[in-house]
Design an enzyme around this catalytic site. Structure first.
Site, mmCIF file in Angstrom:
data_model
loop_
_atom_site.group_PDB
_atom_site.id
_atom_site.type_symbol
_atom_site.label_atom_id
_atom_site.label_comp_id
_atom_site.label_asym_id
_atom_site.label_seq_id
_atom_site.Cartn_x
_atom_site.Cartn_y
_atom_site.Cartn_z
ATOM 1 N N ASN A 109 -36.011 -26.377 111.560
ATOM 2 C CA ASN A 109 -35.253 -25.216 112.041
ATOM 3 C C ASN A 109 -33.743 -25.382 111.861
ATOM 4 O O ASN A 109 -33.054 -24.455 111.421
ATOM 5 C CB ASN A 109 -35.587 -24.929 113.512
ATOM 6 C CG ASN A 109 -37.044 -24.540 113.682
ATOM 7 O OD1 ASN A 109 -37.749 -24.329 112.686
ATOM 8 N ND2 ASN A 109 -37.502 -24.456 114.913
ATOM 9 N N THR A 154 -10.403 16.955 95.184
ATOM 10 C CA THR A 154 -11.051 16.918 96.500
ATOM 11 C C THR A 154 -12.188 17.919 96.372
ATOM 12 O O THR A 154 -12.052 18.925 95.658
ATOM 13 C CB THR A 154 -10.107 17.338 97.642
ATOM 14 O OG1 THR A 154 -9.659 18.664 97.402
ATOM 15 C CG2 THR A 154 -8.889 16.415 97.753
ATOM 16 N N HIS A 155 -13.299 17.644 97.018
ATOM 17 C CA HIS A 155 -14.503 18.494 96.892
ATOM 18 C C HIS A 155 -14.940 18.632 95.431
ATOM 19 O O HIS A 155 -15.556 19.622 95.065
ATOM 20 C CB HIS A 155 -14.267 19.895 97.466
ATOM 21 C CG HIS A 155 -13.615 19.895 98.812
ATOM 22 N ND1 HIS A 155 -14.317 19.923 99.989
ATOM 23 C CD2 HIS A 155 -12.301 19.850 99.164
ATOM 24 C CE1 HIS A 155 -13.481 19.905 101.009
ATOM 25 N NE2 HIS A 155 -12.244 19.856 100.541
ATOM 26 N N SER A 276 -31.234 7.615 73.492
ATOM 27 C CA SER A 276 -32.467 8.238 73.957
ATOM 28 C C SER A 276 -33.521 8.061 72.876
ATOM 29 O O SER A 276 -33.200 8.017 71.687
ATOM 30 C CB SER A 276 -32.207 9.724 74.203
ATOM 31 O OG SER A 276 -33.390 10.465 74.044
ATOM 32 N N LYS A 282 -27.816 11.466 71.961
ATOM 33 C CA LYS A 282 -27.501 10.959 73.298
ATOM 34 C C LYS A 282 -26.820 9.596 73.308
ATOM 35 O O LYS A 282 -27.134 8.720 72.538
ATOM 36 C CB LYS A 282 -28.780 10.859 74.148
ATOM 37 C CG LYS A 282 -29.335 12.180 74.603
ATOM 38 C CD LYS A 282 -28.412 12.967 75.514
ATOM 39 C CE LYS A 282 -28.351 12.429 76.915
ATOM 40 N NZ LYS A 282 -29.585 12.641 77.674
ATOM 41 N N ASN A 284 -25.960 7.317 76.642
ATOM 42 C CA ASN A 284 -26.100 7.380 78.101
ATOM 43 C C ASN A 284 -25.383 6.238 78.812
ATOM 44 O O ASN A 284 -25.372 5.108 78.330
ATOM 45 C CB ASN A 284 -27.587 7.341 78.474
ATOM 46 C CG ASN A 284 -28.327 8.564 77.969
ATOM 47 O OD1 ASN A 284 -27.756 9.653 77.872
ATOM 48 N ND2 ASN A 284 -29.590 8.370 77.628
ATOM 49 N N GLU A 289 -25.453 3.969 85.814
ATOM 50 C CA GLU A 289 -26.557 4.561 86.585
ATOM 51 C C GLU A 289 -27.374 3.489 87.296
ATOM 52 O O GLU A 289 -27.785 3.658 88.444
ATOM 53 C CB GLU A 289 -27.463 5.372 85.658
ATOM 54 C CG GLU A 289 -26.806 6.658 85.183
ATOM 55 C CD GLU A 289 -27.644 7.342 84.114
ATOM 56 O OE1 GLU A 289 -28.525 8.119 84.473
ATOM 57 O OE2 GLU A 289 -27.412 7.071 82.926
HETATM 58 N N1 ARG Z 1 -39.708 -22.241 105.610
HETATM 59 C C1 ARG Z 1 -39.185 -22.099 106.921
HETATM 60 C C2 ARG Z 1 -38.137 -20.968 106.925
HETATM 61 O O1 ARG Z 1 -37.665 -20.653 105.920
HETATM 62 C C3 ARG Z 1 -38.538 -23.358 107.383
HETATM 63 C C4 ARG Z 1 -38.504 -23.507 108.853
HETATM 64 C C5 ARG Z 1 -39.871 -23.784 109.377
HETATM 65 N N2 ARG Z 1 -39.859 -23.997 110.758
HETATM 66 C C6 ARG Z 1 -40.957 -23.881 111.498
HETATM 67 N N3 ARG Z 1 -40.804 -24.101 112.748
HETATM 68 N N4 ARG Z 1 -42.095 -23.563 111.000
HETATM 69 O O2 ARG Z 1 -37.828 -20.425 107.949
#
Ligand code: ARG
Length: 435
Positions: A109, A154-155, A276, A282, A284, A289
């Protein structure tokens, strides 16, 4: 075999495995993952949490893995759970027990939170260079077309005379603000989450300042729950990117209009236009776009991130794995758009005669005509009214303010004299305003 296999009595079902895996998206962060792990291992050793010898093996092992991924010798396994898992497993395969010590006082984490920040930090630098390149092109074009008088709108109705250079300078302002917004976002995101662990930090005597400094962060996160669950920086960057796309899309829209036969204010280089399959005549403006169209993708990415985060309880939730696809796509899209847009603009030629012709119709010097009377002492409202009458007269007679005889002017307001013709000359109007 999963990193977390200990608690489970069965292998994950194949569908679960595939569904759960993020390797296809996060493998691009391999270098950042390795960088973060090297900083972490070095800190663990410095704090006496792992041995120096283990740290050395880890660092060398990770550097080897990085070199091999880069040379193509080591293929990232598409079946792996994610890049963090893959690299840790590859390391342990190479150096054994020392590899197993790397994840001490760390969780995926805080690891993933570091990786994304490091990765996006690089992306920001690239994007800023691209924006600067675009601004440079605009500056050159503006210099080239300083004297090109065109109607300002404008507009989408002809309003007052401006120069093509001045029109381009407006976009420089937008892209400068975009640069500023990115710089602001960079400052806020440059905080290290490392050491937050899964959510509640760690009981080891770690040194968060050391890893933060090693990784080039300005500081480390004060609150560990926030550190692992904050994706504000992704949302903030996606909103910066969305605004960039709004600017590029508006610019594209104008280029599309300008290249039409109805305007013909600019001509795109053949190398940056398309034809085209059926209409031989054409040419383009496809690049413009597509840029206009791709803005929708980036706004979608922003919406994905906002929606993704809005209902999540603290701290980490697996939903957050979806963050990367959205923010990476937003960066990829803007990058791609700028790669095409900047050279298209650099090679674009303006057609000042056509601009001048368009500027000559539509009475865009009417405000100046009123200003002329104000200069003679008439209140602006009265001057406005008199000029309105003149415009109506011109329309009736099929002429312009430039060509209307002085006698007609004087019939509407006796304050008019010969000087009005010079005063309402488009070039004079533009000059007076400093455009
Ligand atoms: N692959 C996970 C992500 O991108 C990594 C973190 C995973 N953590 C866990 N507690 N399973 O979030």
């Amino acid at each position: 075999m999963k990193l977390w296999a200990g608690r489970f009595s069965k292998e994950a079902d194949k569908t679960t495995n595939d569904f759960n895996s993020s390797i296809a998206v996060d493998s691009r962060m391999y270098a950042q993952d390795i960088e973060g792990s090297i900083a972490h291992a070095t800190m663990l050793a410095a704090c006496g949490i792992i041995g120096d010898e283990d740290a050395k093996l880890i660092v060398e092992g990770l550097e080897g893995i990085k070199a091999e991924i880069e040379s193509g010798q080591l293929q990232i396994d598409p079946g792996a759970e994610d890049i963090h898992t893959f690299i840790e497993a590859a390391l342990t395969e190479r150096i054994g027990d020392a590899g197993k010590r790397l994840h001490t006082a760390r969780s995926r984490n805080d690891q993933v939170a570091v990786d994304i920040r490091l990765y996006l930090r690089e992306e920001c630098l690239t994007l800023k260079e691209q924006l600067k390149g675009l601004i440079e092109v605009l500056q050159k074009k503006a210099e080239e077309y300083k004297g090109a008088v065109m109607p300002g709108y404008t507009h989408l109705q002809r309003a007052q005379p401006i120069t093509f250079a001045y029109h381009l300078l407006a976009y420089i302002e937008m892209f400068e603000r975009d640069l500023g917004r990115l710089t602001d976002a960079q400052k806020r995101m440059n905080v290290s989450p490392l050491g937050a662990g899964a959510l509640a930090g760690s009981g080891y005597p770690i040194d968060k300042g050391m890893t933060a400094a090693a990784l080039g962060f300005d500081s480390f996160a004060k609150n560990t729950l926030d550190a692992v669950s904050d994706r504000d920086f992704c949302m903030e960057l996606a909103s910066c990117l969305s605004i960039i796309m709004v600017h590029l899309s508006r610019f594209s829209e104008e280029i599309i209009l300008w290249t039409s036969w109805e305007f013909k204010f600019v001509e795109l280089d053949d190398a940056f236009s398309t034809g085209s399959s059926i209409m031989p005549q054409k040419k383009n403006p496809d690049i413009a776009e597509l840029v206009r169209g791709k803005s929708g993708r980036v706004f979608g990415d922003l919406m994905t991130l906002l929606t993704l985060m809005k209902g999540l309880p603290l701290a980490y939730n697996k939903d957050m794995q979806e963050d990367k696809e959205a923010i990476f796509d937003a960066f990829d899209t803007v990058n791609l758009c700028l790669q095409a847009f900047t050279p298209m603009l650099a090679t674009m030629k303006a057609l000042p005669e056509n601009m001048r012709k368009a500027a000559a119709g539509g009475f865009i010097n009417a405000t100046d005509c009123a200003d002329y009377l104000v200069g003679k002492g008439l209140p602006f409202r009265d001057a406005y009214k008199a000029t309105g009458q003149l415009v109506a007269l011109c329309i009736e007679k099929g002429t312009t303010l430039e060509e209307l005889p002085l006698a007609q002017y004087q019939k509407v307001c006796e304050l008019f004299d010969q000087g009005v013709y010079e005063f309402i000359r488009l070039e004079a109007c533009v000059k007076r305003r400093g455009l």
